[in-house]
Design a protein around this motif. Structure first.
Motif, mmCIF file in Angstrom:
data_model
loop_
_atom_site.group_PDB
_atom_site.id
_atom_site.type_symbol
_atom_site.label_atom_id
_atom_site.label_comp_id
_atom_site.label_asym_id
_atom_site.label_seq_id
_atom_site.Cartn_x
_atom_site.Cartn_y
_atom_site.Cartn_z
ATOM 1 N N THR A 40 8.851 -13.645 16.718
ATOM 2 C CA THR A 40 7.643 -13.762 15.818
ATOM 3 C C THR A 40 7.465 -14.776 14.754
ATOM 4 N N SER A 41 8.485 -15.275 14.293
ATOM 5 C CA SER A 41 8.564 -16.023 12.969
ATOM 6 C C SER A 41 9.769 -17.095 13.074
ATOM 7 N N PRO A 44 5.698 -10.084 7.646
ATOM 8 C CA PRO A 44 6.319 -10.728 8.803
ATOM 9 C C PRO A 44 7.816 -10.282 9.207
ATOM 10 N N THR A 62 -1.438 -13.125 13.915
ATOM 11 C CA THR A 62 -0.587 -13.912 12.936
ATOM 12 C C THR A 62 -1.665 -14.821 12.030
ATOM 13 N N LYS A 102 0.111 -18.734 7.193
ATOM 14 C CA LYS A 102 1.052 -18.870 5.933
ATOM 15 C C LYS A 102 0.597 -19.613 5.034
ATOM 16 N N ASN A 154 -1.467 -13.732 19.187
ATOM 17 C CA ASN A 154 -0.169 -14.202 20.022
ATOM 18 C C ASN A 154 -0.166 -12.950 20.869
#
Length: 341
Positions: free
Chosen positions: A328-329, A284, A56, A59, A86
């Motif tokens: 995941t986000s 993403p 990841t 950002k 992750n």
């Protein structure tokens, strides 16, 4: 080959003849006709190991303006591009369905209709079970309160500071305005415009009757083709690529209990999110379905057929599935609960 007169005579002598023949053109089987939710919303990501890591990237580092004025006779400080890792972990789930070889002979020799062919109908039963199982996992991992960091609640009085909005069955609620604001928030924080909206069945039903939505579509119809609110119409109004109504059902009761038919996903909730159409190494997604081919044949849903112990005269059809449905986000989704009263 159909059953002969001699066969009937022998069966009568043995006391095993059943004169009632089944209809060949119909049966009652409650296989679902609609689509299941899980694979419609989040992309399937094939993985080579049952559990491992994925990267990841930061950002904040990607979105920051890291370009600096170059000093005379020198250079700027190198920009940082941070990343973390992750994990995912795919567990194997299994289902077995048995076939009695002795009982099957009656159907084969009497030219019984295909609808009751033991192998055909049980393979379809197994496939249906896999779909139900995936949607149940989807509901637990993605479509419930407490999963997503960004969560809004329907209420009688709207309060943006408290993340409360007017319920969709309130005559003063304008869902288009609400989703415009939520889309802008996700685009600002997550740097992607949400492209999918999942609706519970009750939410979809109330949105079709919402006066603000009806006002926007009422002039699009004719006498021959009256204006109706469909998933495609809502997608256009809300500015997303796809609206999915989560209408798959299951029996919540255990074996031997009275049926308790329920919708798998909460009918009063909704999920707005951005997902990729397929796994991307540099893109993403709010969530992924990590899928492991547990038999090494490239299939994360595998089926096989094998004989049981010789004395039992049975066959078994096996179904295997290995997935990890993982958020995941948090930045790319918002969950709305209690959307209707």
């Amino acid at each position: 080959m159909g059953i002969s007169i001699n066969d009937i005579t022998v069966k009568k002598a043995l006391g095993t003849w059943k004169p009632n023949m089944y209809l060949s053109n119909m049966s009652l089987a409650y296989f679902a006709q609609g689509e299941y939710a899980a694979r419609n919303l989040f992309p399937v990501c094939p993985v080579g190991l049952s559990s491992s890591y994925y990267y990841t990237f930061s950002k904040g580092d990607l979105a920051r303006d890291n370009v600096q004025r170059k000093p005379a006779y020198g250079s700027v400080t190198p920009a940082t591009m941070g990343m973390t890792d992750n994990t995912y972990s795919c567990s194997v789930d299994q289902i077995l369905v048995g076939i009695d070889k002795i009982m099957t002979l009656d159907y084969q020799r009497s030219s019984a209709p295909g609808s009751i062919d033991p192998r055909r109908v049980k393979v379809r039963f197994l496939a249906e079970q896999m779909n139900i199982h995936q949607d149940i996992i989807f509901a637990k991992n993605f479509f419930k309160a407490g999963v997503w960091k960004n969560e809004w609640t329907g209420a009688a009085v709207a309060d943006a500071a408290q993340k409360k909005f007017l319920r969709f069955d309130d005559a003063n609620c304008d869902p288009v305005e609400l989703f415009d604001g939520l889309i802008n928030d996700i685009r600002r924080v997550g740097r992607r415009k949400p492209n999918k909206l999942a609706l519970g069945v009750e939410v979809f039903a109330k949105l079709k009757l919402n006066p603000f939505i009806m006002e926007r579509v009422k002039y699009t119809g004719t006498t021959a083709n009256p204006a109706i609110v469909t998933e495609q119409v809502l997608a256009q109004l809300f500015g997303v690529e796809q609206v999915v109504v989560l209408d798959s059902t299951y029996n919540a009761a255990g074996a031997g209990q009275d049926e308790n038919m329920q919708y798998i996903c909460d009918g009063k909730s909704a999920l707005l999110c951005y997902t990729t159409s397929s796994p991307q190494i540099d893109e993403p997604s709010a969530g992924y379905i990590f899928a492991w081919d547990m038999l090494g044949n490239g299939q994360y849903i595998a089926t096989s057929q094998f004989d049981g112990p010789p004395a039992e005269h049975t066959e078994f059809i096996e179904g295997l599935i290995a997935t990890d449905m993982k958020k995941t986000s948090d930045d790319l989704a918002v969950f709305l609960k209690d959307c209707v009263g």
